[in-house]
Each structure stands twice: as structure tokens, then as C-alpha cells.
Design an enzyme around this catalytic site. Structure first.
Site, PDB file in Angstrom:
ATOM      1  N   ARG A  26       0.813  -1.231   0.000  1.00 21.44           N
ATOM      2  CA  ARG A  26       0.000   0.000   0.000  1.00 21.44           C
ATOM      3  C   ARG A  26       0.843   1.276   0.000  1.00 21.44           C
ATOM      4  O   ARG A  26       0.362   2.339   0.392  1.00 21.44           O
ATOM      5  CB  ARG A  26      -0.986   0.007   1.170  1.00 21.44           C
ATOM      6  CG  ARG A  26      -1.987  -1.147   1.112  1.00 21.44           C
ATOM      7  CD  ARG A  26      -2.988  -1.071   2.254  1.00 21.44           C
ATOM      8  NE  ARG A  26      -3.992  -2.127   2.142  1.00 21.44           N
ATOM      9  CZ  ARG A  26      -3.839  -3.334   2.649  1.00 21.44           C
ATOM     10  NH1 ARG A  26      -2.728  -3.648   3.315  1.00 21.44           N
ATOM     11  NH2 ARG A  26      -4.787  -4.245   2.508  1.00 21.44           N
ATOM     12  N   LYS A  50       2.239  10.753 -11.928  1.00 17.70           N
ATOM     13  CA  LYS A  50       1.391   9.867 -12.731  1.00 17.70           C
ATOM     14  C   LYS A  50       2.139   8.561 -12.961  1.00 17.70           C
ATOM     15  O   LYS A  50       3.235   8.559 -13.524  1.00 17.70           O
ATOM     16  CB  LYS A  50       1.056  10.508 -14.074  1.00 17.70           C
ATOM     17  CG  LYS A  50      -0.210  11.316 -14.109  1.00 17.70           C
ATOM     18  CD  LYS A  50      -0.531  11.675 -15.552  1.00 17.70           C
ATOM     19  CE  LYS A  50      -1.872  12.355 -15.674  1.00 17.70           C
ATOM     20  NZ  LYS A  50      -2.195  12.661 -17.090  1.00 17.70           N
ATOM     21  N   GLU A 106       7.181  16.530 -26.387  1.00 17.10           N
ATOM     22  CA  GLU A 106       6.643  16.964 -25.096  1.00 17.10           C
ATOM     23  C   GLU A 106       7.118  18.375 -24.756  1.00 17.10           C
ATOM     24  O   GLU A 106       6.379  19.166 -24.162  1.00 17.10           O
ATOM     25  CB  GLU A 106       7.042  15.982 -23.993  1.00 17.10           C
ATOM     26  CG  GLU A 106       6.480  14.572 -24.159  1.00 17.10           C
ATOM     27  CD  GLU A 106       5.001  14.451 -23.808  1.00 17.10           C
ATOM     28  OE1 GLU A 106       4.370  15.469 -23.456  1.00 17.10           O
ATOM     29  OE2 GLU A 106       4.478  13.324 -23.888  1.00 17.10           O
ATOM     30  N   ARG A 147      -4.486  20.451 -15.162  1.00 15.46           N
ATOM     31  CA  ARG A 147      -3.478  19.462 -15.551  1.00 15.46           C
ATOM     32  C   ARG A 147      -3.856  18.725 -16.835  1.00 15.46           C
ATOM     33  O   ARG A 147      -2.976  18.217 -17.540  1.00 15.46           O
ATOM     34  CB  ARG A 147      -3.253  18.461 -14.409  1.00 15.46           C
ATOM     35  CG  ARG A 147      -2.127  17.482 -14.693  1.00 15.46           C
ATOM     36  CD  ARG A 147      -1.726  16.680 -13.473  1.00 15.46           C
ATOM     37  NE  ARG A 147      -0.654  15.758 -13.791  1.00 15.46           N
ATOM     38  CZ  ARG A 147       0.037  15.061 -12.898  1.00 15.46           C
ATOM     39  NH1 ARG A 147      -0.224  15.184 -11.611  1.00 15.46           N
ATOM     40  NH2 ARG A 147       1.008  14.246 -13.281  1.00 15.46           N
ATOM     41  N   ASN A 168      -2.236  16.994 -21.723  1.00 15.37           N
ATOM     42  CA  ASN A 168      -2.551  15.893 -22.635  1.00 15.37           C
ATOM     43  C   ASN A 168      -2.700  16.347 -24.084  1.00 15.37           C
ATOM     44  O   ASN A 168      -3.219  15.589 -24.907  1.00 15.37           O
ATOM     45  CB  ASN A 168      -3.840  15.197 -22.187  1.00 15.37           C
ATOM     46  CG  ASN A 168      -3.655  14.446 -20.875  1.00 15.37           C
ATOM     47  OD1 ASN A 168      -2.706  13.690 -20.722  1.00 15.37           O
ATOM     48  ND2 ASN A 168      -4.553  14.656 -19.935  1.00 15.37           N
ATOM     49  N   HIS A 207      -2.342  13.856 -26.935  1.00 13.81           N
ATOM     50  CA  HIS A 207      -2.284  12.505 -26.380  1.00 13.81           C
ATOM     51  C   HIS A 207      -3.503  11.653 -26.733  1.00 13.81           C
ATOM     52  O   HIS A 207      -3.388  10.439 -26.860  1.00 13.81           O
ATOM     53  CB  HIS A 207      -2.113  12.572 -24.865  1.00 13.81           C
ATOM     54  CG  HIS A 207      -0.727  12.955 -24.441  1.00 13.81           C
ATOM     55  ND1 HIS A 207      -0.142  14.161 -24.786  1.00 13.81           N
ATOM     56  CD2 HIS A 207       0.205  12.283 -23.714  1.00 13.81           C
ATOM     57  CE1 HIS A 207       1.083  14.223 -24.270  1.00 13.81           C
ATOM     58  NE2 HIS A 207       1.311  13.107 -23.632  1.00 13.81           N
ATOM     59  N   HIS A 263      -2.331   8.407 -28.351  1.00 10.03           N
ATOM     60  CA  HIS A 263      -2.538   7.093 -27.740  1.00 10.03           C
ATOM     61  C   HIS A 263      -3.253   6.148 -28.698  1.00 10.03           C
ATOM     62  O   HIS A 263      -2.991   4.947 -28.708  1.00 10.03           O
ATOM     63  CB  HIS A 263      -3.337   7.234 -26.443  1.00 10.03           C
ATOM     64  CG  HIS A 263      -2.557   7.837 -25.320  1.00 10.03           C
ATOM     65  ND1 HIS A 263      -3.150   8.239 -24.141  1.00 10.03           N
ATOM     66  CD2 HIS A 263      -1.232   8.108 -25.179  1.00 10.03           C
ATOM     67  CE1 HIS A 263      -2.223   8.736 -23.329  1.00 10.03           C
ATOM     68  NE2 HIS A 263      -1.058   8.666 -23.948  1.00 10.03           N
ATOM     69  N   HIS A 313       6.258   7.061 -28.165  1.00 13.26           N
ATOM     70  CA  HIS A 313       5.209   7.888 -27.575  1.00 13.26           C
ATOM     71  C   HIS A 313       5.283   9.321 -28.086  1.00 13.26           C
ATOM     72  O   HIS A 313       4.271   9.904 -28.499  1.00 13.26           O
ATOM     73  CB  HIS A 313       5.331   7.857 -26.045  1.00 13.26           C
ATOM     74  CG  HIS A 313       4.374   8.754 -25.348  1.00 13.26           C
ATOM     75  ND1 HIS A 313       3.008   8.546 -25.348  1.00 13.26           N
ATOM     76  CD2 HIS A 313       4.573   9.895 -24.626  1.00 13.26           C
ATOM     77  CE1 HIS A 313       2.408   9.508 -24.665  1.00 13.26           C
ATOM     78  NE2 HIS A 313       3.327  10.334 -24.218  1.00 13.26           N
TER      79      HIS A 313
END
Length: 357
Positions: free
Chosen positions: A118, A140, A182, A238, A242, A245, A249, A262
């Protein structure tokens, strides 16, 4: 060595940016508060930097796990392999994981750290441009699934990020270019001055001039840290990170993870999102041209894979993690330096653009 901070209260942590960070034991060891350390890396990075990092841990109870290299190994199978390794070593909560590598290793290690007992501490040592400017910062973590990229993961912050820009000297040209997608993204969504600066410093970046690299890594991390501090779990601001993306993706899933890098898929996604913006009169044709030309200057693709039209894109994008109430959300530029998240993109327009791409 420059230091930035990601301000998240009790979970705040530093980002160190400079040269020869992998030759400074104290930089890493000050953040090791546990009795055991396990380095997670891949076969390529291990040959280059594995021994160097293990030397930094000399005298500690340190171990190393080497995984195969490639986006296709950002998987539940690799996650299970890390879990098995930790269990075989009888690792407990007094264990720190160190992610030594690019975005795949960083995401895998962070997700493993979030899940094992955990939650155990981890530290990021990113060695690719993409991971240095983006994926190592912000917490992330995830693995891919054949039905969707990064659909299984957690928000889990590292204890520190140590960026040695000298590692970029060993980065293949294609990998470096992928990272630039990026970097360019930050200029489009948030910082027009950065975009202008990139246009003016193309050759210095391609030559991997250390002063120029440190400047661009610092500015990207600065933007990322600011955005994460305001919106840690992507409930608003935030999501702008993306850009490209959703389309990207879909390309990765269609082509098979690793066949398109990527950053290459994101670059094409940025062009598609910018084309949508131009059709909606949110982006001038001259700005779209600047975006395309800057991506091309870093040898990035600006057109979708041949034969991948509207239907194939939509099949994958409907599984994107940004889908809400069965509506696909896109990040669309409103001009260089600003962007919005919207689900207001006409399907007829999407079909026209994707079938023509």
C-alpha cells in the site's frame, strides 16, 4: 545544480537539474530514509548507468532488477515481475525503489511503489528527454493494456527527481526527437515565449548543448511543477498536459506499443489537434504552420499512419481515460501559448480531418 520544488504540502519534493548528478552520492542518499534500496532499470540503461548508480549506493543494502527495454514492456506482466522480485527479497515498507530509465521504467516503478504494501518510497532518475521534462514529474504512474494506454495506474509522488542532463548525450537521435514533442507541447499550451525560444535554438538542442538542454529541461519542469501543484489529480488545469495525447494514444494502440514512440505519436496528435483548432478558427493558419515546421525541425512525424482513418481512431479514442459521459475530450490550442479542454468537436469535422490525415 539547479533545484526546483513541486509544492504539494507534506508530499512536496525537489527536482535537481544539472550535469554529473550521477556522480554525487549525497544528492541521492539524502533522500534515502529506508534500510533497503532496489534499483529498477532496463537492459539498455543498465549497461550505461547501472553500475554508476549502484556505486552511489555503496555500503547500503542495495539490489537491482533489470527489465527488458521497450514500451511493450510497460505491462501488467512487468508489474508482476517487480512484485515477485520484491516478495522474493522479503522487501517491506523499509524499502525504497529507484526508477533509473525513461518513461516506461518511471511509470512502472512508481506504480509498483504505490501498490506494494500500500505504498513505499521511490525516487526518479530519468535518463531520457521525455522523462526528464515530463513523465518523471507529477506522480502519474501506470501500465498499458491492449485496450488502452495508461488505463491502470495511480497518482503517487516520488521523494525526489534527479536529472543529470549528461545522460541525454547517450540518447539515440530518434528518442531525443520523441522527447522534443513533449517540450514543444509546453510552449503550445502554456508558454508562447518558450515556443519562440525553441524556434531560435533548434540547432543547439539538436547538438545537445548542455547549457541549452539544462535551460529547456528547467523551464519544462517549472511549468509541470506549477500545474501539478495547482491540480495534482487532473481535475482541471493538468488535463492541458494531454495535448496531442488522445490522438497519439490511439496511434500507439493501433500500431502496437513501441512501433511508434510515444513522442512521435504525440507529435502527430498535436498536429491533428491544431488542425481541429484551425478549422474552428481558434488557431491562425500561420500558427499551425509554425507548429508543424517546429515538429518537423526535430524530425518528428506530422501525419497519421497510412490507412489509419476516422473509424480506427475512434475505436481507440473511445477507450481513452479522458472520456467522460461517453464523450471524448480533446485538448485544443487557442493560439500558441494557450489551450482548452473540450468535448465540443463535431464528428463530421473529426472525420474530415482524420480521413485526410
Amino acid at each position: 545544480m539547479q533545484t526546483l520544488n513541486v509544492e504539494l504540502g507534506e508530499r512536496s519534493y525537489p527536482i535537481y537539474i544539472g550535469v554529473n548528478g550521477l556522480r554525487q552520492p549525497d544528492l541521492l542518499r539524502q533522500h534515502l530514509t529506508t534500510s533497503k534500496v532496489i534499483v529498477i532499470t532496463n537492459e539498455v540503461v543498465d549497461v550505461l548507468y547501472g553500475a554508476q548508480v549502484m556505486d552511489l549506493l555503496n555500503g547500503l543494502d542495495a539490489d537491482k532488477l533489470v527489465l527488458p527495454d521497450g514500451e511493450e514492456y510497460k505491462s501488467l506482466a512487468s508489474f508482476e515481475r517487480i512484485m515477485t522480485h520484491l516478495l522474493e527479497l522479503n522487501a517491506a515498507r523499509d524499502t525504497t525503489l529507484i526508477a533509473l530509465g525513461g518513461g516506461v521504467i518511471g511509470d512502472l516503478t512508481g506504480f509498483a511503489a504505490a501498490c506494494y504494501q500500500r505504498g513505499i518510497p521511490f525516487i526518479q532518475i530519468p535518463t531520457t528527454l521525455l522523462s526528464q521534462v515530463d513523465s518523471s514529474v507529477g506522480g502519474k504512474t501506470a501500465v498499458n493494456h491492449p485496450l488502452g494506454k495508461n488505463m491502470i495506474g495511480a497518482f503517487y509522488q516520488p521523494k525526489a527527481v534527479i536529472i543529470d542532463t549528461m545522460t541525454l548525450c547517450s540518447l539515440p537521435r530518434r528518442e531525443f526527437s520523441a522527447g522534443m514533442a513533449e517540450v514543444i507541447k509546453y510552449g503550445i499550451i502554456y508558454d508562447a515565449e518558450l515556443f519562440n525560444w525553441l524556434e531560435q535554438h533548434q540547432q543547439a538542442l539538436l547538438d545537445k548543448d548542455q547549457t541549452t538542454l539544462q535551460e529547456v529541461v528547467r523551464r519544462c519542469c517549472e511549468i509541470k511543477a506549477l500545474i501539478v501543484a495547482k491540480d495534482e489529480q487532473e481535475k482541471g488545469l493538468r488535463a492541458l498536459l494531454n495535448l496531442g495525447h488522445t490522438f497519439g494514444h490511439a496511434i500507439e494502440a493501433e500500431q502496437g506499443y513501441g512501433n511508434w514512440l510515444h513522442g512521435e505519436a504525440v507529435a502527430t496528435g498535436i498536429v491533428l489537434a491544431s488542425t481541429v483548432a484551425q478549422h474552428k478558427n481558434w488557431l491562425d493558419a500561420s500558427e499551425l504552420c509554425r507548429i508543424v515546421e517546429l515538429l518537423k525541425a526535430f524530425n518528428l512525424p506530422v501525419a497519421a499512419p497510412q490507412g489509419m482513418g476516422y473509424e480506427r481512431f475512434m475505436q481507440h479514442m473511445r477507450h481513452d481515460k479522458k472520456v467522460q459521459a461517453n464523450r471524448i475530450r480533446f485538448v485544443i490550442p487557442e493560439g500558441i501559448g494557450s489551450a482548452v479542454v473540450t468535448d465540443d468537436v463535431d464528428e463530421a469535422l473529426l472525420k474530415e480531418i482524420l480521413d485526410a490525415s
